[in-house]
Design a protein around this motif. Structure first.
Motif, PDB file in Angstrom:
ATOM      1  N   LEU A  62       0.827  -1.208   0.000  1.00 15.97           N
ATOM      2  CA  LEU A  62       0.000   0.000   0.000  1.00 15.97           C
ATOM      3  C   LEU A  62       0.863   1.262   0.000  1.00 15.97           C
ATOM      4  CD1 LEU A  62      -2.839  -0.946   2.494  1.00 15.97           C
ATOM      5  CD2 LEU A  62      -3.038  -0.620   0.033  1.00 15.97           C
ATOM      6  N   LEU A  63       2.070   1.164   0.529  1.00 16.59           N
ATOM      7  CA  LEU A  63       2.946   2.333   0.628  1.00 16.59           C
ATOM      8  C   LEU A  63       4.022   2.369  -0.443  1.00 16.59           C
ATOM      9  CD1 LEU A  63       3.403   2.362   4.495  1.00 16.59           C
ATOM     10  CD2 LEU A  63       1.868   3.761   3.113  1.00 16.59           C
ATOM     11  N   VAL A  64       4.620   1.233  -0.746  1.00 20.09           N
ATOM     12  CA  VAL A  64       5.716   1.221  -1.721  1.00 20.09           C
ATOM     13  C   VAL A  64       5.563   0.037  -2.672  1.00 20.09           C
ATOM     14  CG1 VAL A  64       7.396   2.362  -0.235  1.00 20.09           C
ATOM     15  CG2 VAL A  64       7.187  -0.097  -0.141  1.00 20.09           C
ATOM     16  N   MET A  65       6.021   0.215  -3.878  1.00 23.91           N
ATOM     17  CA  MET A  65       6.101  -0.833  -4.907  1.00 23.91           C
ATOM     18  C   MET A  65       4.804  -1.625  -5.088  1.00 23.91           C
ATOM     19  SD  MET A  65      10.026  -2.213  -4.603  1.00 23.91           S
ATOM     20  CE  MET A  65       9.691  -3.397  -3.365  1.00 23.91           C
ATOM     21  N   ASN A  66       3.677  -0.898  -5.292  1.00 21.32           N
ATOM     22  CA  ASN A  66       2.403  -1.588  -5.506  1.00 21.32           C
ATOM     23  C   ASN A  66       2.459  -2.492  -6.736  1.00 21.32           C
ATOM     24  OD1 ASN A  66       2.441   1.311  -5.318  1.00 21.32           O
ATOM     25  ND2 ASN A  66       0.345   1.242  -4.644  1.00 21.32           N
ATOM     26  N   LEU A  67       3.222  -2.090  -7.726  1.00 15.42           N
ATOM     27  CA  LEU A  67       3.287  -2.841  -8.980  1.00 15.42           C
ATOM     28  C   LEU A  67       3.831  -4.250  -8.775  1.00 15.42           C
ATOM     29  CD1 LEU A  67       2.902  -2.691 -12.050  1.00 15.42           C
ATOM     30  CD2 LEU A  67       5.235  -1.849 -12.220  1.00 15.42           C
ATOM     31  N   LEU A  68       4.764  -4.432  -7.854  1.00 11.93           N
ATOM     32  CA  LEU A  68       5.345  -5.756  -7.601  1.00 11.93           C
ATOM     33  C   LEU A  68       4.680  -6.481  -6.435  1.00 11.93           C
ATOM     34  CD1 LEU A  68       9.126  -4.870  -7.985  1.00 11.93           C
ATOM     35  CD2 LEU A  68       7.663  -5.999  -9.650  1.00 11.93           C
ATOM     36  N   LEU A  69       4.451  -5.763  -5.345  1.00  8.93           N
ATOM     37  CA  LEU A  69       3.975  -6.415  -4.131  1.00  8.93           C
ATOM     38  C   LEU A  69       2.486  -6.779  -4.193  1.00  8.93           C
ATOM     39  CD1 LEU A  69       5.888  -4.368  -1.411  1.00  8.93           C
ATOM     40  CD2 LEU A  69       6.514  -6.506  -2.507  1.00  8.93           C
ATOM     41  N   GLY A  70       1.692  -6.002  -4.914  1.00  3.41           N
ATOM     42  CA  GLY A  70       0.260  -6.304  -5.033  1.00  3.41           C
ATOM     43  C   GLY A  70       0.001  -7.654  -5.694  1.00  3.41           C
ATOM     44  N   PRO A  71       0.522  -7.862  -6.911  1.00  2.00           N
ATOM     45  CA  PRO A  71       0.320  -9.167  -7.549  1.00  2.00           C
ATOM     46  C   PRO A  71       0.945 -10.324  -6.771  1.00  2.00           C
ATOM     47  CG  PRO A  71       0.990  -7.564  -9.176  1.00  2.00           C
ATOM     48  CD  PRO A  71       1.123  -6.903  -7.839  1.00  2.00           C
ATOM     49  N   ALA A  72       2.097 -10.086  -6.132  1.00  2.00           N
ATOM     50  CA  ALA A  72       2.725 -11.149  -5.333  1.00  2.00           C
ATOM     51  C   ALA A  72       1.817 -11.537  -4.168  1.00  2.00           C
ATOM     52  CB  ALA A  72       4.084 -10.688  -4.821  1.00  2.00           C
ATOM     53  N   ALA A  73       1.199 -10.551  -3.522  1.00  2.00           N
ATOM     54  CA  ALA A  73       0.288 -10.826  -2.402  1.00  2.00           C
ATOM     55  C   ALA A  73      -0.932 -11.605  -2.881  1.00  2.00           C
ATOM     56  CB  ALA A  73      -0.142  -9.521  -1.734  1.00  2.00           C
ATOM     57  N   VAL A  74      -1.459 -11.246  -4.033  1.00  2.00           N
ATOM     58  CA  VAL A  74      -2.636 -11.942  -4.578  1.00  2.00           C
ATOM     59  C   VAL A  74      -2.301 -13.403  -4.882  1.00  2.00           C
ATOM     60  CG1 VAL A  74      -4.193 -12.053  -6.562  1.00  2.00           C
ATOM     61  CG2 VAL A  74      -3.718  -9.858  -5.480  1.00  2.00           C
ATOM     62  N   VAL A  75      -1.177 -13.636  -5.531  1.00  2.00           N
ATOM     63  CA  VAL A  75      -0.787 -15.002  -5.901  1.00  2.00           C
ATOM     64  C   VAL A  75      -0.540 -15.846  -4.663  1.00  2.00           C
ATOM     65  CG1 VAL A  75       1.039 -16.363  -6.987  1.00  2.00           C
ATOM     66  CG2 VAL A  75       0.094 -14.391  -8.170  1.00  2.00           C
ATOM     67  N   MET A  76       0.176 -15.297  -3.682  1.00  2.00           N
ATOM     68  CA  MET A  76       0.454 -16.055  -2.461  1.00  2.00           C
ATOM     69  C   MET A  76      -0.826 -16.371  -1.694  1.00  2.00           C
ATOM     70  SD  MET A  76       3.863 -14.437  -0.861  1.00  2.00           S
ATOM     71  CE  MET A  76       5.428 -14.553  -1.655  1.00  2.00           C
ATOM     72  N   ALA A  77      -1.758 -15.441  -1.656  1.00  2.00           N
ATOM     73  CA  ALA A  77      -3.019 -15.675  -0.951  1.00  2.00           C
ATOM     74  C   ALA A  77      -3.820 -16.785  -1.634  1.00  2.00           C
ATOM     75  CB  ALA A  77      -3.837 -14.393  -0.885  1.00  2.00           C
ATOM     76  N   ILE A  78      -3.852 -16.774  -2.946  1.00  2.00           N
ATOM     77  CA  ILE A  78      -4.600 -17.804  -3.681  1.00  2.00           C
ATOM     78  C   ILE A  78      -3.973 -19.176  -3.455  1.00  2.00           C
ATOM     79  CG2 ILE A  78      -5.160 -18.630  -6.007  1.00  2.00           C
ATOM     80  CD1 ILE A  78      -5.587 -15.668  -6.776  1.00  2.00           C
ATOM     81  N   ILE A  79      -2.654 -19.255  -3.483  1.00  2.00           N
ATOM     82  CA  ILE A  79      -1.978 -20.530  -3.240  1.00  2.00           C
ATOM     83  C   ILE A  79      -2.250 -21.009  -1.817  1.00  2.00           C
ATOM     84  CG2 ILE A  79       0.274 -21.654  -3.022  1.00  2.00           C
ATOM     85  CD1 ILE A  79       1.234 -19.877  -5.341  1.00  2.00           C
ATOM     86  N   ALA A  80      -2.173 -20.091  -0.839  1.00  2.00           N
ATOM     87  CA  ALA A  80      -2.419 -20.472   0.561  1.00  2.00           C
ATOM     88  C   ALA A  80      -3.847 -20.972   0.740  1.00  2.00           C
ATOM     89  CB  ALA A  80      -2.160 -19.281   1.481  1.00  2.00           C
ATOM     90  N   LEU A  81      -4.808 -20.321   0.113  1.00  2.00           N
ATOM     91  CA  LEU A  81      -6.206 -20.757   0.235  1.00  2.00           C
ATOM     92  C   LEU A  81      -6.431 -22.097  -0.459  1.00  2.00           C
ATOM     93  CD1 LEU A  81      -8.003 -17.338  -0.257  1.00  2.00           C
ATOM     94  CD2 LEU A  81      -7.967 -18.722   1.821  1.00  2.00           C
ATOM     95  N   SER A  82      -5.751 -22.322  -1.573  1.00  2.00           N
ATOM     96  CA  SER A  82      -5.921 -23.599  -2.272  1.00  2.00           C
ATOM     97  C   SER A  82      -5.280 -24.759  -1.510  1.00  2.00           C
ATOM     98  CB  SER A  82      -5.354 -23.522  -3.687  1.00  2.00           C
ATOM     99  OG  SER A  82      -3.949 -23.435  -3.645  1.00  2.00           O
ATOM    100  N   ARG A  83      -4.288 -24.459  -0.664  1.00  2.00           N
ATOM    101  CA  ARG A  83      -3.636 -25.500   0.137  1.00  2.00           C
ATOM    102  C   ARG A  83      -4.291 -25.662   1.513  1.00  2.00           C
ATOM    103  NH1 ARG A  83       2.852 -24.738  -0.795  1.00  2.00           N
ATOM    104  NH2 ARG A  83       2.852 -25.219  -3.010  1.00  2.00           N
ATOM    105  N   SER A  84      -5.432 -25.055   1.717  1.00  2.00           N
ATOM    106  CA  SER A  84      -6.206 -25.174   2.961  1.00  2.00           C
ATOM    107  C   SER A  84      -5.409 -24.727   4.185  1.00  2.00           C
ATOM    108  CB  SER A  84      -6.700 -26.603   3.160  1.00  2.00           C
ATOM    109  OG  SER A  84      -7.493 -27.003   2.082  1.00  2.00           O
ATOM    110  N   THR A  85      -5.011 -23.480   4.174  1.00  2.00           N
ATOM    111  CA  THR A  85      -4.275 -22.938   5.299  1.00  2.00           C
ATOM    112  C   THR A  85      -5.164 -22.846   6.535  1.00  2.00           C
ATOM    113  OG1 THR A  85      -2.988 -21.067   6.081  1.00  2.00           O
ATOM    114  CG2 THR A  85      -4.795 -20.562   4.620  1.00  2.00           C
ATOM    115  N   SER A  86      -4.553 -22.929   7.694  1.00  2.00           N
ATOM    116  CA  SER A  86      -5.324 -22.753   8.923  1.00  2.00           C
ATOM    117  C   SER A  86      -5.497 -21.268   9.238  1.00  2.00           C
ATOM    118  CB  SER A  86      -4.634 -23.466  10.087  1.00  2.00           C
ATOM    119  OG  SER A  86      -3.354 -22.915  10.301  1.00  2.00           O
ATOM    120  N   ARG A  87      -4.794 -20.410   8.529  1.00  2.00           N
ATOM    121  CA  ARG A  87      -4.904 -18.958   8.697  1.00  2.00           C
ATOM    122  C   ARG A  87      -5.682 -18.363   7.525  1.00  2.00           C
ATOM    123  NH1 ARG A  87       0.078 -16.888  11.913  1.00  2.00           N
ATOM    124  NH2 ARG A  87       0.688 -18.793  12.939  1.00  2.00           N
ATOM    125  N   ARG A  88      -6.908 -18.824   7.368  1.00  2.00           N
ATOM    126  CA  ARG A  88      -7.729 -18.401   6.242  1.00  2.00           C
ATOM    127  C   ARG A  88      -8.025 -16.902   6.277  1.00  2.00           C
ATOM    128  NH1 ARG A  88      -9.549 -22.173   3.090  1.00  2.00           N
ATOM    129  NH2 ARG A  88     -11.302 -20.987   2.314  1.00  2.00           N
TER     130      ARG A  88
END
Length: 121
Positions: A62-88
């Motif tokens: 939100l503060l720096v490098m939205n172009l890189l960190l935004g898509p990385a956060a989205v991809v990691m969240a989708i992978i974590a949700l698909s692997r059934s994380t306990s921290r949903r």
């Protein structure tokens, strides 16, 4: 086929039976399976780490490098949700923050014409 070896020492007070040896071998085998990287416990820990990383990257994005960190956060969240994380909740929050990063980036690009922050106004 079960591998069981019993070593009998003359100075041992009690001899181990074959059943005790088999139980010990099975316990050691189960412990080895649980610590293996491809096991269920290992995948859950990896998914939990991805959920936390997604949240942190989305927040920092939100503060720096939205172009890189935004898509990385989205991809990691989708992978974590698909692997059934306990921290949903944290994974969902990381997904929302990653999308928000991209929305902020789009707003900045359309408003100023550049991909940069300008606090001076």
């Amino acid at each position: 086929m079960t591998l069981a070896t019993s070593v009998r020492r003359p100075d041992a007070a009690a001899d181990t039976t074959e059943a005790e040896v088999e139980t010990a071998v099975e316990t050691e085998t189960e412990a080895a399976v649980e610590t293996r990287p491809g096991s269920r416990r290992g995948r859950t820990r990896d998914a939990d780490g991805l959920a936390v990383a997604s949240f942190v990257l989305g927040l920092v994005g939100l503060l720096v490098m939205n172009l890189l960190l935004g898509p990385a956060a989205v991809v990691m969240a989708i992978i974590a949700l698909s692997r059934s994380t306990s921290r949903r909740g944290r994974a969902w929050l990381g997904l929302a923050l990653g999308i928000t990063d991209l929305v902020v980036l789009a707003f900045l690009v359309t408003g100023t014409g550049t991909v940069s922050w300008n606090f001076a106004g």
